[in-house]
Design a protein around this motif. Sequence first.
Motif, PDB file in Angstrom:
ATOM      1  N   TYR A  26       8.951 -12.738 -23.649  1.00  0.00           N
ATOM      2  CA  TYR A  26       8.605 -13.980 -24.317  1.00  0.00           C
ATOM      3  C   TYR A  26       9.423 -15.096 -23.684  1.00  0.00           C
ATOM      4  CZ  TYR A  26       6.382 -11.164 -27.917  1.00  0.00           C
ATOM      5  OH  TYR A  26       5.567 -10.296 -28.587  1.00  0.00           O
ATOM      6  N   GLY A  27       8.849 -16.294 -23.629  1.00  0.00           N
ATOM      7  CA  GLY A  27       9.563 -17.425 -23.064  1.00  0.00           C
ATOM      8  C   GLY A  27       9.082 -18.728 -23.667  1.00  0.00           C
ATOM      9  N   THR A  28       9.571 -19.835 -23.120  1.00  0.00           N
ATOM     10  CA  THR A  28       9.165 -21.163 -23.568  1.00  0.00           C
ATOM     11  C   THR A  28       8.656 -21.957 -22.374  1.00  0.00           C
ATOM     12  OG1 THR A  28      11.417 -22.012 -23.299  1.00  0.00           O
ATOM     13  CG2 THR A  28      10.791 -21.258 -25.490  1.00  0.00           C
ATOM     14  N   ILE A  29       7.668 -22.805 -22.634  1.00  0.00           N
ATOM     15  CA  ILE A  29       7.121 -23.656 -21.582  1.00  0.00           C
ATOM     16  C   ILE A  29       8.062 -24.833 -21.367  1.00  0.00           C
ATOM     17  CG2 ILE A  29       5.248 -25.219 -20.965  1.00  0.00           C
ATOM     18  CD1 ILE A  29       3.319 -23.320 -22.250  1.00  0.00           C
ATOM     19  N   ILE A  30       8.486 -25.020 -20.117  1.00  0.00           N
ATOM     20  CA  ILE A  30       9.336 -26.142 -19.742  1.00  0.00           C
ATOM     21  C   ILE A  30       8.468 -27.343 -19.373  1.00  0.00           C
ATOM     22  CG2 ILE A  30      11.111 -26.938 -18.140  1.00  0.00           C
ATOM     23  CD1 ILE A  30      11.996 -24.732 -20.075  1.00  0.00           C
ATOM     24  N   SER A  31       7.437 -27.109 -18.560  1.00  0.00           N
ATOM     25  CA  SER A  31       6.468 -28.156 -18.230  1.00  0.00           C
ATOM     26  C   SER A  31       5.110 -27.503 -18.036  1.00  0.00           C
ATOM     27  CB  SER A  31       6.883 -28.931 -16.975  1.00  0.00           C
ATOM     28  OG  SER A  31       6.841 -28.106 -15.838  1.00  0.00           O
ATOM     29  N   GLN A  32       4.077 -28.195 -18.501  1.00  0.00           N
ATOM     30  CA  GLN A  32       2.727 -27.642 -18.461  1.00  0.00           C
ATOM     31  C   GLN A  32       1.867 -28.469 -17.532  1.00  0.00           C
ATOM     32  OE1 GLN A  32       0.938 -27.217 -22.310  1.00  0.00           O
ATOM     33  NE2 GLN A  32      -0.421 -25.610 -21.600  1.00  0.00           N
ATOM     34  N   GLY A  33       1.206 -27.795 -16.607  1.00  0.00           N
ATOM     35  CA  GLY A  33       0.322 -28.462 -15.668  1.00  0.00           C
ATOM     36  C   GLY A  33      -1.124 -28.086 -15.928  1.00  0.00           C
ATOM     37  N   ALA A  34      -2.008 -28.601 -15.089  1.00  0.00           N
ATOM     38  CA  ALA A  34      -3.436 -28.328 -15.261  1.00  0.00           C
ATOM     39  C   ALA A  34      -3.775 -26.872 -14.957  1.00  0.00           C
ATOM     40  CB  ALA A  34      -4.252 -29.245 -14.364  1.00  0.00           C
ATOM     41  N   TRP A  35      -3.138 -26.287 -13.932  1.00  0.00           N
ATOM     42  CA  TRP A  35      -3.474 -24.926 -13.532  1.00  0.00           C
ATOM     43  C   TRP A  35      -2.342 -23.939 -13.770  1.00  0.00           C
ATOM     44  CZ3 TRP A  35      -8.212 -25.940 -13.420  1.00  0.00           C
ATOM     45  CH2 TRP A  35      -8.731 -27.009 -12.729  1.00  0.00           C
ATOM     46  N   ALA A  36      -1.097 -24.420 -13.757  1.00  0.00           N
ATOM     47  CA  ALA A  36       0.058 -23.536 -13.929  1.00  0.00           C
ATOM     48  C   ALA A  36       1.138 -24.258 -14.727  1.00  0.00           C
ATOM     49  CB  ALA A  36       0.606 -23.103 -12.574  1.00  0.00           C
ATOM     50  N   SER A  37       2.049 -23.479 -15.295  1.00  0.00           N
ATOM     51  CA  SER A  37       3.134 -24.036 -16.100  1.00  0.00           C
ATOM     52  C   SER A  37       4.451 -23.412 -15.680  1.00  0.00           C
ATOM     53  CB  SER A  37       2.895 -23.742 -17.586  1.00  0.00           C
ATOM     54  OG  SER A  37       1.680 -24.323 -18.011  1.00  0.00           O
ATOM     55  N   MET A  38       5.542 -24.155 -15.879  1.00  0.00           N
ATOM     56  CA  MET A  38       6.884 -23.629 -15.652  1.00  0.00           C
ATOM     57  C   MET A  38       7.343 -23.017 -16.968  1.00  0.00           C
ATOM     58  SD  MET A  38       7.548 -24.165 -12.510  1.00  0.00           S
ATOM     59  CE  MET A  38       9.267 -23.795 -12.411  1.00  0.00           C
ATOM     60  N   VAL A  39       7.718 -21.752 -16.921  1.00  0.00           N
ATOM     61  CA  VAL A  39       8.121 -21.016 -18.113  1.00  0.00           C
ATOM     62  C   VAL A  39       9.546 -20.502 -17.913  1.00  0.00           C
ATOM     63  CG1 VAL A  39       7.637 -19.019 -19.577  1.00  0.00           C
ATOM     64  CG2 VAL A  39       5.749 -20.330 -18.611  1.00  0.00           C
ATOM     65  N   GLU A  40      10.366 -20.660 -18.943  1.00  0.00           N
ATOM     66  CA  GLU A  40      11.731 -20.160 -18.914  1.00  0.00           C
ATOM     67  C   GLU A  40      11.830 -18.973 -19.862  1.00  0.00           C
ATOM     68  OE1 GLU A  40      16.023 -22.214 -19.127  1.00  0.00           O
ATOM     69  OE2 GLU A  40      14.817 -22.483 -20.932  1.00  0.00           O
ATOM     70  N   TYR A  41      12.494 -17.892 -19.384  1.00  0.00           N
ATOM     71  CA  TYR A  41      12.721 -16.732 -20.244  1.00  0.00           C
ATOM     72  C   TYR A  41      14.026 -16.059 -19.851  1.00  0.00           C
ATOM     73  CZ  TYR A  41      11.102 -13.620 -16.486  1.00  0.00           C
ATOM     74  OH  TYR A  41      10.963 -12.939 -15.317  1.00  0.00           O
ATOM     75  N   PHE A  42      14.530 -15.222 -20.736  1.00  0.00           N
ATOM     76  CA  PHE A  42      15.764 -14.486 -20.502  1.00  0.00           C
ATOM     77  C   PHE A  42      15.474 -12.997 -20.564  1.00  0.00           C
ATOM     78  CE2 PHE A  42      17.076 -18.611 -21.923  1.00  0.00           C
ATOM     79  CZ  PHE A  42      18.172 -18.899 -21.106  1.00  0.00           C
TER      80      PHE A  42
END
Length: 75
Positions: A26-42
């Motif tokens: 599980y993680g959190t979205i840092i930035s969301q784009g049209a086709w892909a998103s940056m996700v942070e997880y531990f």
Amino acid sequence: MNKQENSDEIPENTITYVYIPDEGVYGTIISQGAWASMVEYFDGGVGYTIEVPNDEYYVVDEIGIGYIKEKEENL
């Protein structure tokens, strides 16, 4: 008066929790784009930030965080 003109409100932030089946985390979205998103997880105490195509994760929950300014007469 529209929402942008109201200076008494601070914009609401949203935290989006996701599940990434390929990583099994599980993680959190840092930035969301049209086709892909940056996700942070531990995982195992190590933090990762990866780019994930939007169709390769599931949104689990969205939490809105907002603030309200109080006026002196309302205290």
